[in-house]
Design an enzyme around this catalytic site. Sequence first.
Site, PDB file in Angstrom:
ATOM      1  N   ARG A 128       0.879  -1.179   0.000  1.00 54.19           N
ATOM      2  CA  ARG A 128       0.000   0.000   0.000  1.00 54.19           C
ATOM      3  C   ARG A 128       0.912   1.225   0.000  1.00 54.19           C
ATOM      4  O   ARG A 128       1.604   1.486   0.980  1.00 54.19           O
ATOM      5  CB  ARG A 128      -0.850  -0.048   1.279  1.00 54.19           C
ATOM      6  CG  ARG A 128      -2.069   0.825   1.273  1.00 54.19           C
ATOM      7  CD  ARG A 128      -2.603   0.962   2.682  1.00 54.19           C
ATOM      8  NE  ARG A 128      -1.740   1.813   3.475  1.00 54.19           N
ATOM      9  CZ  ARG A 128      -1.636   1.756   4.802  1.00 54.19           C
ATOM     10  NH1 ARG A 128      -2.332   0.893   5.507  1.00 54.19           N
ATOM     11  NH2 ARG A 128      -0.824   2.579   5.452  1.00 54.19           N
TER      12      ARG A 128
ATOM     13  N   HIS B 254      -3.554   4.490   4.742  1.00 53.51           N
ATOM     14  CA  HIS B 254      -4.705   3.586   4.789  1.00 53.51           C
ATOM     15  C   HIS B 254      -5.902   4.249   4.104  1.00 53.51           C
ATOM     16  O   HIS B 254      -6.686   3.595   3.428  1.00 53.51           O
ATOM     17  CB  HIS B 254      -5.029   3.298   6.263  1.00 53.51           C
ATOM     18  CG  HIS B 254      -6.322   2.579   6.476  1.00 53.51           C
ATOM     19  ND1 HIS B 254      -6.480   1.253   6.170  1.00 53.51           N
ATOM     20  CD2 HIS B 254      -7.515   3.014   6.962  1.00 53.51           C
ATOM     21  CE1 HIS B 254      -7.735   0.889   6.455  1.00 53.51           C
ATOM     22  NE2 HIS B 254      -8.375   1.942   6.929  1.00 53.51           N
TER      23      HIS B 254
ATOM     24  N   TYR C 286       4.009   6.096   9.906  1.00 57.87           N
ATOM     25  CA  TYR C 286       4.552   4.903  10.574  1.00 57.87           C
ATOM     26  C   TYR C 286       5.239   3.941   9.598  1.00 57.87           C
ATOM     27  O   TYR C 286       5.829   2.953  10.002  1.00 57.87           O
ATOM     28  CB  TYR C 286       3.412   4.167  11.315  1.00 57.87           C
ATOM     29  CG  TYR C 286       2.174   3.998  10.447  1.00 57.87           C
ATOM     30  CD1 TYR C 286       2.065   2.951   9.542  1.00 57.87           C
ATOM     31  CD2 TYR C 286       1.140   4.930  10.489  1.00 57.87           C
ATOM     32  CE1 TYR C 286       0.957   2.822   8.722  1.00 57.87           C
ATOM     33  CE2 TYR C 286       0.026   4.809   9.671  1.00 57.87           C
ATOM     34  CZ  TYR C 286      -0.055   3.748   8.788  1.00 57.87           C
ATOM     35  OH  TYR C 286      -1.140   3.622   7.960  1.00 57.87           O
TER      36      TYR C 286
HETATM   37  C1  LIG Z   1     -14.126  -6.379  12.064  1.00 63.61           C
HETATM   38  C2  LIG Z   1     -13.496  -5.059  11.740  1.00 63.61           C
HETATM   39  N1  LIG Z   1     -12.506  -4.587  12.510  1.00 63.61           N
HETATM   40  C3  LIG Z   1     -11.939  -3.397  12.219  1.00 63.61           C
HETATM   41  C4  LIG Z   1     -12.372  -2.639  11.158  1.00 63.61           C
HETATM   42  C5  LIG Z   1     -11.719  -1.275  10.863  1.00 63.61           C
HETATM   43  N2  LIG Z   1     -10.816  -1.417   9.715  1.00 63.61           N
HETATM   44  C6  LIG Z   1     -11.225  -1.135   8.462  1.00 63.61           C
HETATM   45  S1  LIG Z   1     -10.039  -1.437   7.330  1.00 63.61           S
HETATM   46  C7  LIG Z   1      -8.956  -1.948   8.525  1.00 63.61           C
HETATM   47  C8  LIG Z   1      -7.593  -2.450   8.153  1.00 63.61           C
HETATM   48  C9  LIG Z   1      -7.713  -3.746   7.455  1.00 63.61           C
HETATM   49  O1  LIG Z   1      -6.476  -4.206   7.027  1.00 63.61           O
HETATM   50  P1  LIG Z   1      -6.391  -5.324   5.917  1.00 63.61           P
HETATM   51  O2  LIG Z   1      -7.440  -6.365   6.149  1.00 63.61           O
HETATM   52  O3  LIG Z   1      -4.995  -5.769   5.839  1.00 63.61           O
HETATM   53  O4  LIG Z   1      -6.843  -4.564   4.588  1.00 63.61           O
HETATM   54  P2  LIG Z   1      -6.205  -3.229   3.970  1.00 63.61           P
HETATM   55  O5  LIG Z   1      -6.963  -2.088   4.604  1.00 63.61           O
HETATM   56  O6  LIG Z   1      -4.751  -3.223   4.263  1.00 63.61           O
HETATM   57  O7  LIG Z   1      -6.467  -3.306   2.507  1.00 63.61           O
HETATM   58  C10 LIG Z   1      -9.517  -1.881   9.774  1.00 63.61           C
HETATM   59  C11 LIG Z   1      -8.824  -2.255  11.026  1.00 63.61           C
HETATM   60  C12 LIG Z   1     -13.436  -3.180  10.370  1.00 63.61           C
HETATM   61  N3  LIG Z   1     -13.902  -2.523   9.310  1.00 63.61           N
HETATM   62  N4  LIG Z   1     -13.956  -4.383  10.669  1.00 63.61           N
END
Ligand SMILES: Cc1ncc(C[n+]2csc(CCOP(=O)(O)OP(=O)(O)O)c2C)c(N)n1
Length: 325
Positions: free
Chosen positions: A244, A248, A256
């Site tokens: 990425r 985010h 970070y």
């Molecule tokens: C069950 C849940 N926990 C936390 C979140 C908040 N959240 C949204 S995206 C994210 C990061 C997810 O990381 P990853 O699965 O690696 O996907 P990326 O965003 O890196 O594409 C978080 C913690 C959520 N949407 N659902």
Amino acid sequence: MAQQAVDVSDKIKLELYRLLCKTRMTEERIIALYRQGQIAGGVYTSRGVEATTVGAAYALEAQDYLFPIHRDLGAHLAKGQSVLNIFLQYLGKGNSLTKGKESGLHASDTSLNIIGNISHLGAMIPVAVGAGLGKAMQGEKVVALNFIGEGGSNIGDFHEGLNFAAVQNAPFVLVIENNQYAYSTPYHTGNRCEKLSDRAIGYGISGYQIDGTDVLAVYSVVKEAIERARNGGGPTLIECISMRMIGHSAHDDASYVDKDLLKSWQQKDPIANLEKKLLKANLVTKKQIDKIIKDLEKEIEDAVHEALAGPPPNPQLAYGGIYAE
Ligand SMILES: Cc1ncc(C[n+]2csc(CCOP(=O)(O)OP(=O)(O)O)c2C)c(N)n1
């Protein structure tokens, strides 16, 4: 790493290139609108990950289901969504896919067999398995493709959904976007295993780890998995490795993330690398590339113009479209 499983025609290579550019340019325009205060919700960016989202979704046929997640603009565009609908959606307009109830990429478009995700990560995996299985039980050859992040891969739904898909031999493909960070959590803080694709062994299904920045590899391996699933060969887990490259979301400066790490991943930019390949193989000229970009600029600017003029949400419709008729 799996090798390219299906030959990719020159026509498809060029279309994949155009879709990668379309995704990045549309996203840059969305971020600009966000910075101008035009977008109320979050903008989850896909810079560096576009080859995974575009390559995988483009491997689907029209009748197949796409279950994208928050970062998958390229998947929507590759499944045929218009940039106009994307801008209307982000701008929360009354004539957007969600009629202004949501601003972002969680929207469904059943005319394209795109099923929007609810925000809870991983929750759509069992739903996508069920969608594919339901069609198979009706005798239809429809495949469901779902994405999940490497962070989301540790959620209970991931394991339950994949195990169910395996034992039911569901026509289902799960693509892990391993983009190294789950928000600010680096991969090894959340995972002890080296390869998430090894989890496929535990469910008795096929698993591959591939270069998620190489759109031709992604398209090819996912295409093979989709056709295997369509013909009764069951589900596949495909881990696509990428980075990425920005925050985010547009509100995160990603301070970070180590700057040298980002610099090294810059060498693997999906668009620059495919462009080099296409030029080297004489599949495209610099002049044709300029034309592709110019046409996209016009398509995107026309869509922004039209979307900004769109109507605000109608409060009378606030409770409409929530439950099936
Ligand atoms: C069950 C849940 N926990 C936390 C979140 C908040 N959240 C949204 S995206 C994210 C990061 C997810 O990381 P990853 O699965 O690696 O996907 P990326 O965003 O890196 O594409 C978080 C913690 C959520 N949407 N659902």
